[in-house]
Design a protein around this motif. Structure first.
Motif, PDB file in Angstrom:
ATOM      1  N   LEU A  60      38.815  40.392  52.784  1.00 60.40           N
ATOM      2  CA  LEU A  60      38.672  41.543  51.895  1.00 60.40           C
ATOM      3  C   LEU A  60      37.215  42.006  51.843  1.00 60.40           C
ATOM      4  CD1 LEU A  60      39.753  43.544  49.810  1.00 60.40           C
ATOM      5  CD2 LEU A  60      39.495  41.769  48.058  1.00 60.40           C
ATOM      6  N   LYS A  61      36.294  41.057  51.763  1.00 52.97           N
ATOM      7  CA  LYS A  61      34.877  41.416  51.700  1.00 52.97           C
ATOM      8  C   LYS A  61      34.454  42.170  52.961  1.00 52.97           C
ATOM      9  CE  LYS A  61      31.705  38.106  51.754  1.00 52.97           C
ATOM     10  NZ  LYS A  61      30.792  37.041  51.249  1.00 52.97           N
ATOM     11  N   ASP A  79      39.916  49.767  45.804  1.00 50.98           N
ATOM     12  CA  ASP A  79      38.671  49.325  46.448  1.00 50.98           C
ATOM     13  C   ASP A  79      37.505  49.408  45.470  1.00 50.98           C
ATOM     14  OD1 ASP A  79      39.924  48.940  48.913  1.00 50.98           O
ATOM     15  OD2 ASP A  79      39.360  50.925  49.674  1.00 50.98           O
ATOM     16  N   LEU A  80      37.537  50.417  44.643  1.00 51.60           N
ATOM     17  CA  LEU A  80      36.424  50.679  43.732  1.00 51.60           C
ATOM     18  C   LEU A  80      36.513  49.902  42.431  1.00 51.60           C
ATOM     19  CD1 LEU A  80      36.314  54.536  44.252  1.00 51.60           C
ATOM     20  CD2 LEU A  80      34.445  52.970  44.818  1.00 51.60           C
ATOM     21  N   SER A  81      37.729  49.608  41.938  1.00 56.64           N
ATOM     22  CA  SER A  81      37.842  49.142  40.552  1.00 56.64           C
ATOM     23  C   SER A  81      38.656  47.875  40.322  1.00 56.64           C
ATOM     24  CB  SER A  81      38.467  50.251  39.703  1.00 56.64           C
ATOM     25  OG  SER A  81      39.807  50.508  40.123  1.00 56.64           O
ATOM     26  N   ALA A  82      39.321  47.321  41.344  1.00 51.69           N
ATOM     27  CA  ALA A  82      40.180  46.146  41.112  1.00 51.69           C
ATOM     28  C   ALA A  82      39.379  45.003  40.488  1.00 51.69           C
ATOM     29  CB  ALA A  82      40.798  45.691  42.423  1.00 51.69           C
ATOM     30  N   GLU A  83      40.055  44.227  39.627  1.00 56.82           N
ATOM     31  CA  GLU A  83      39.371  43.119  38.966  1.00 56.82           C
ATOM     32  C   GLU A  83      40.262  41.878  38.949  1.00 56.82           C
ATOM     33  OE1 GLU A  83      38.540  44.224  34.927  1.00 56.82           O
ATOM     34  OE2 GLU A  83      40.644  44.340  34.364  1.00 56.82           O
ATOM     35  N   GLN A  84      39.637  40.738  38.711  1.00 61.70           N
ATOM     36  CA  GLN A  84      40.352  39.474  38.567  1.00 61.70           C
ATOM     37  C   GLN A  84      41.207  39.507  37.299  1.00 61.70           C
ATOM     38  OE1 GLN A  84      40.256  37.190  41.118  1.00 61.70           O
ATOM     39  NE2 GLN A  84      38.503  35.882  40.666  1.00 61.70           N
ATOM     40  N   ARG A  95      33.381  36.750  38.746  1.00 57.50           N
ATOM     41  CA  ARG A  95      33.613  36.949  40.185  1.00 57.50           C
ATOM     42  C   ARG A  95      34.267  38.322  40.392  1.00 57.50           C
ATOM     43  NH1 ARG A  95      33.695  32.034  42.971  1.00 57.50           N
ATOM     44  NH2 ARG A  95      33.556  33.351  44.844  1.00 57.50           N
ATOM     45  N   ILE A  96      33.921  38.996  41.464  1.00 57.94           N
ATOM     46  CA  ILE A  96      34.405  40.353  41.678  1.00 57.94           C
ATOM     47  C   ILE A  96      35.226  40.453  42.961  1.00 57.94           C
ATOM     48  CG2 ILE A  96      32.522  41.427  40.378  1.00 57.94           C
ATOM     49  CD1 ILE A  96      31.110  41.996  42.990  1.00 57.94           C
ATOM     50  N   LYS A  97      36.089  41.471  43.004  1.00 61.92           N
ATOM     51  CA  LYS A  97      36.947  41.676  44.181  1.00 61.92           C
ATOM     52  C   LYS A  97      36.982  43.147  44.600  1.00 61.92           C
ATOM     53  CE  LYS A  97      41.401  41.504  43.490  1.00 61.92           C
ATOM     54  NZ  LYS A  97      42.758  41.072  43.125  1.00 61.92           N
ATOM     55  N   SER A  98      36.057  43.938  44.046  1.00 62.02           N
ATOM     56  CA  SER A  98      35.969  45.356  44.419  1.00 62.02           C
ATOM     57  C   SER A  98      34.514  45.799  44.311  1.00 62.02           C
ATOM     58  CB  SER A  98      36.880  46.211  43.524  1.00 62.02           C
ATOM     59  OG  SER A  98      36.488  46.094  42.172  1.00 62.02           O
ATOM     60  N   GLN A 132      37.978  47.211  34.379  1.00 59.34           N
ATOM     61  CA  GLN A 132      38.652  48.169  35.254  1.00 59.34           C
ATOM     62  C   GLN A 132      38.944  49.497  34.559  1.00 59.34           C
ATOM     63  OE1 GLN A 132      42.641  47.098  36.645  1.00 59.34           O
ATOM     64  NE2 GLN A 132      42.141  47.909  38.661  1.00 59.34           N
ATOM     65  N   TRP A 133      39.364  49.451  33.297  1.00 61.64           N
ATOM     66  CA  TRP A 133      39.765  50.681  32.604  1.00 61.64           C
ATOM     67  C   TRP A 133      38.624  51.688  32.507  1.00 61.64           C
ATOM     68  CZ3 TRP A 133      43.717  53.552  31.426  1.00 61.64           C
ATOM     69  CH2 TRP A 133      43.609  54.511  30.408  1.00 61.64           C
ATOM     70  N   PRO A 134      37.438  51.325  31.978  1.00 56.21           N
ATOM     71  CA  PRO A 134      36.354  52.314  31.948  1.00 56.21           C
ATOM     72  C   PRO A 134      35.873  52.732  33.336  1.00 56.21           C
ATOM     73  CG  PRO A 134      35.572  50.181  31.144  1.00 56.21           C
ATOM     74  CD  PRO A 134      37.057  50.099  31.258  1.00 56.21           C
TER      75      PRO A 134
END
Length: 641
Positions: A60-61, A79-84, A95-98, A132-134
Motif C-alpha cells: 500500500l505504501k 487514498d487521502l483519508s482512510a484511517e485505522q 499509525r497511518i494508512k493514507s 477521517q471525518w474532518p
C-alpha cells in the motif's frame, strides 16, 4: 454552461461536496492542494512521515508513493483519508494508512494503545492526526470551491487549474495567508454560492447574528438549514446567567446549535480570514438574581467589510465587473432528508433555466417532469408541482445563486448566474423518489398561500424523535409560527419543568403548548401529569416551586376559566382520546391535540381572515384529531373563492 444527466447502472461513489462544518484552516486547505504537486515541500513531508508512521503494509505504501510521483497526481478519497479502526476504550492509533493524516494534525497528543505518550522517530512527542471525518470535509469543501475535481464513477480526485495556481502561490509556514493566497481564495469564494449567499444576507444590514442569518441563508427552513430561534436561545442564556448556572451556560453554548448554525459559524470564520466579514459582539443585558446587579453577555454578530462588499460586487457583476461563474455540484443542493430526490429536482431546475430564459413555474415543472435518461423519465412516477418549483427556487436564491422573476401576473424566472459545468447523476440503485414527508408537504403546499412555506419543515421535524430533547427546533419553530404570524403574545420556553411555549391574546385566552415528535405517532401516555403540573403552576403562582415560568403570564389573564392546552405532533395514536378526556377532567381545562397539518391549515385560515382567534383555539382543542375528521372541511373552506 453544460448541465448533463448521466445514468449509472450500478452503485457509484457517494461523497458530500461543498459546505462543511469542520473546515477552519485555510493553510490546511492549501497543504491538501500541495499534495497534488509532484516534489512539493508537502510531498516531501508526507514521504518522511510515511517512513516511521505508516502501517506494516509495504504494498500500500509503495502504491501511494507511485501515485504521488505520477503527473497528474490522481488519488481517491480513501487514498487521502482512510484511517485505522479505533478500538473501543483505546486511543486512536497514530499509525497511518493514507496520505493526509501524515500532514494534518488533530488537537490531542498522540498516544500508544496502552495510553502512554507516543514519540516520533526523533524521540519527541507529537500531535495525533486529524480524523477521517474532518479530512473528508476538507476535501469536499475543496471540490465545492472548484480547487479539486472529484470523479463520481472512479472516485478519483485531481487538482484544477485554480487549485494548482493556489498550490504554487508563495506560502508562509504559519496559518497567516500571503497576499497572493488571499487574492486567489477571494476569487474562489466569490464563485462559491454559499459564500455569496452569506455576503448577500449581510448586505444592507448593520450586522446579523447566526439566528437572524439562519432565516435568510441557505435552504431556510429545511433539514440541515433550520436554525434555532434567536429568542429561544437568548431567553435560555439569560435564565442561565441570571441564576449563575455555569453548567447550563456551557450546555447551551455546546449543544444549542443546529447544523445551519454550525455552517454559519464555520463559514463566517473562514470569510473573516479573507477580510470579507468582521465578527463583532451583540451585547445582551440581564440582572444577576444572586447579586441583583446589572450584567451582560455577548453573542457573535457578523458584518460585511468594505472588501466584502467589493468582492460581492464582483460576484454579482456590479459596475464594470464580469459576474463570477458559480461552482455548483449536485451534492451541495441538499444536506439532509431525502437528498437524492431534492438534489435531483433542484439540479433539473437549474438545467432548465440554463437552457431557456423566462420560464413560468408551470413551464419549469413540465420540463423537470419530462427529463429523460436512457429513454426513461428521470422522475419516473413522480410529479413536481409548480408550487414546489417556486419553493426550490427560493432555496436556490438562498444559497447565493440569482434566479430573478419578472413583475408579470404569472412570474417568469431567469437564471442570471453563469454556472460551471456539472452533472446530475441518476443511479439505478438510488432513483429519486418522494418520501412520506414530501408527499404530505405536496398536499399542503398549494393550500398555503399566506403561511410561509419554511414552516412546511414542521412536517419533517414532527417525525424526528430526536426533536424531543429540551429546546428542540420543533418546539421553537412551532412557537415562532404562533407568536410571529398568528398575532398571539407569549414566549417560547422549553427546558425542564416548563411548557414548550405559552401564548395569550387580547381577549384573555391563554394557551399552554407541548410539542411531541414521534415517527409512529404520539399517544399522550406518560405525559399528561406534566401538562397538569404546568396548569397548576400558572394557577397557583407558587414561588417555592422549581420553576417560576408563570411569572411571564400577565396577572390580568383568567387562567382558571380561559386556559387551554394544546399538544402539537405529527399525528396521534393509541388511546389518545381517553387520555385527553382524562386530562381535561383532571385539570378542569379544555385542551386538544393538533397535528402539524391541522396547525398549518388553520393558520392559513386565520391569515386569510377566515378564522378569528377564538375559532383557531376552538379548532385546536376540539375532538377532530384524525386527518379524516378535519381535512375535507378545511380544504373546502380554503378553496372557496
Amino acid at each position: 454552461m453544460t448541465i448533463s444527466i448521466n445514468y449509472y447502472p450500478s452503485k457509484t461513489k457517494r461523497f458530500s461536496t461543498g459546505l462543511g462544518q469542520d473546515v477552519g484552516s485555510l493553510r490546511s486547505m492549501i497543504n491538501i492542494l500541495c499534495v497534488f504537486i509532484v516534489n512539493s515541500k508537502i510531498q516531501t513531508e508526507i514521504k518522511e512521515s510515511f517512513e516511521w508512521r505508516f502501517i506494516d503494509d509495504d504494498v500500500l505504501k509503495e502504491k501511494l508513493f507511485n501515485k504521488l510521483t505520477t503527473n497528474p497526481v490522481t488519488l481517491t478519497v480513501d487514498d487521502l483519508s482512510a484511517e485505522q479502526k479505533k478500538e473501543p476504550g483505546k486511543p486512536a492509533s497514530w499509525r497511518i494508512k493514507s496520505i493526509l493524516p501524515a500532514i494534518l494534525k488533530g488537537q490531542k497528543p498522540a498516544r500508544n494503545q496502552d495510553n502512554t505518550l507516543a514519540t516520533d522517530n526523533k524521540g519527541e512527542s507529537f500531535k495525533s492526526s486529524m480524523r477521517q471525518w474532518p479530512i473528508r470535509n476538507f476535501i469536499g469543501e475543496a471540490v465545492g470551491l472548484g480547487l479539486l475535481d472529484w470523479d463520481r464513477k472512479t472516485g478519483n480526485v485531481t487538482i484544477t487549474t485554480i487549485g494548482k495556481k493556489l498550490a504554487n502561490a508563495p506560502h508562509n509556514d504559519d496559518e497567516e495567508l500571503t497576499l497572493k493566497e488571499t487574492e486567489i481564495f477571494q476569487q474562489t469564494f466569490i464563485s462559491y454560492p454559499y459564500a455569496v449567499g452569506f455576503l448577500k444576507a449581510l448586505q444592507g444590514t448593520k450586522g446579523l447574528n447566526k439566528f437572524q442569518l439562519g432565516e435568510r441563508f441557505g435552504f431556510a427552513g429545511e433539514a440541515g438549514f433550520t436554525s434555532f430561534g434567536e429568542e429561544l436561545y437568548i431567553n435560555g442564556m439569560i435564565e442561565a446567567y441570571e441564576n449563575n448556572d455555569q453548567k447550563l451556560i456551557s450546555q447551551i453554548r455546546s449543544n444549542w446549535e443546529s447544523t445551519s448554525d454550525k455552517y454559519i459559524r464555520g463559514l463566517a470564520n473562514v470569510l473573516k480570514k479573507l477580510n470579507l466579514v468582521n465578527i463583532d459582539a451583540q451585547v445582551i443585558p440581564y440582572t444577576n438574581k444572586q447579586t441583583n446587579e446589572k450584567e451582560e453577555f455577548a453573542i457573535p454578530i457578523y458584518k460585511i467589510t468594505g472588501i466584502g462588499r467589493q468582492q460581492l460586487g464582483i460576484a454579482l457583476g456590479k459596475s464594470s465587473h464580469s459576474r463570477s461563474t458559480k461552482n455548483v455540484t449536485w451534492d451541495m443542493l441538499a444536506t439532509k432528508g431525502n437528498i437524492t430526490y431534492i438534489r435531483t429536482v433542484r439540479a433539473l431546475i437549474l438545467k432548465a433555466l440554463s437552457e431557456s430564459n423566462k420560464l413560468t413555474s408551470i413551464e419549469l415543472a413540465d420540463k423537470v417532469n419530462n427529463n429523460r435518461v436512457n429513454k426513461n423519465q428521470v422522475l419516473d412516477g413522480i410529479t413536481v408541482s409548480p408550487e414546489e418549483i417556486e419553493d426550490h427556487i427560493a432555496g436556490l436564491n438562498g444559497i447565493g445563486l440569482q434566479i430573478d422573476s419578472d413583475s408579470s401576473k404569472v412570474k417568469k424566472y431567469t437564471l442570471v448566474d453563469r454556472l460551471a459545468d456539472f452533472e446530475i447523476p441518476i443511479n439505478a440503485k438510488d432513483l429519486p423518489q418522494k418520501d412520506q414527508v414530501q408527499q404530505q408537504q405536496d398536499e399542503l403546499r398549494p393550500m398555503l398561500k399566506n403561511v410561509d412555506h419554511r414552516y412546511l419543515q414542521l412536517v419533517e421535524l414532527a417525525l424526528d424523535s430526536d426533536q424531543n430533547s429540551e429546546y428542540s427546533q420543533f418546539e421553537q419553530l412551532t412557537m415562532e409560527l404562533v407568536l410571529k404570524h398568528l398575532d398571539f403574545d407569549g414566549k417560547p420556553l422549553g427546558g425542564s419543568n416548563k411548557p414548550d411555549g405559552i401564548a395569550w391574546d387580547n381577549d384573555g385566552n391563554f394557551i399552554i403548548f407541548d410539542t411531541k415528535a414521534y415517527n409512529k405517532g404520539y399517544s399522550l401516555a406518560g405525559n399528561t401529569d406534566k401538562v397538569k403540573r404546568y396548569i397548576d403552576d400558572v394557577r397557583d403562582r407558587d414561588t417555592s416551586r422549581t420553576s417560576t415560568w408563570w411569572q411571564l403570564v400577565p396577572k390580568s389573564i383568567d387562567v382558571h376559566n380561559l386556559l387551554r392546552f394544546v399538544y402539537v405532533s405529527g399525528n396521534f395514536t393509541g388511546n389518545y382520546m381517553k387520555l385527553l378526556d382524562s386530562l381535561r377532567s383532571w385539570s378542569n381545562a379544555q385542551g386538544g391535540l393538533a397535528s402539524v397539518e391541522k396547525l398549518l391549515l388553520t393558520s392559513e385560515l386565520y391569515l386569510r381572515n377566515m378564522y378569528s382567534h377564538q375559532e383557531l383555539i376552538d379548532s385546536w382543542t376540539d375532538n377532530n384529531v384524525k386527518h379524516d375528521e378535519y381535512f375535507l372541511k378545511i380544504e373546502k373552506q380554503l378553496t372557496i373563492k
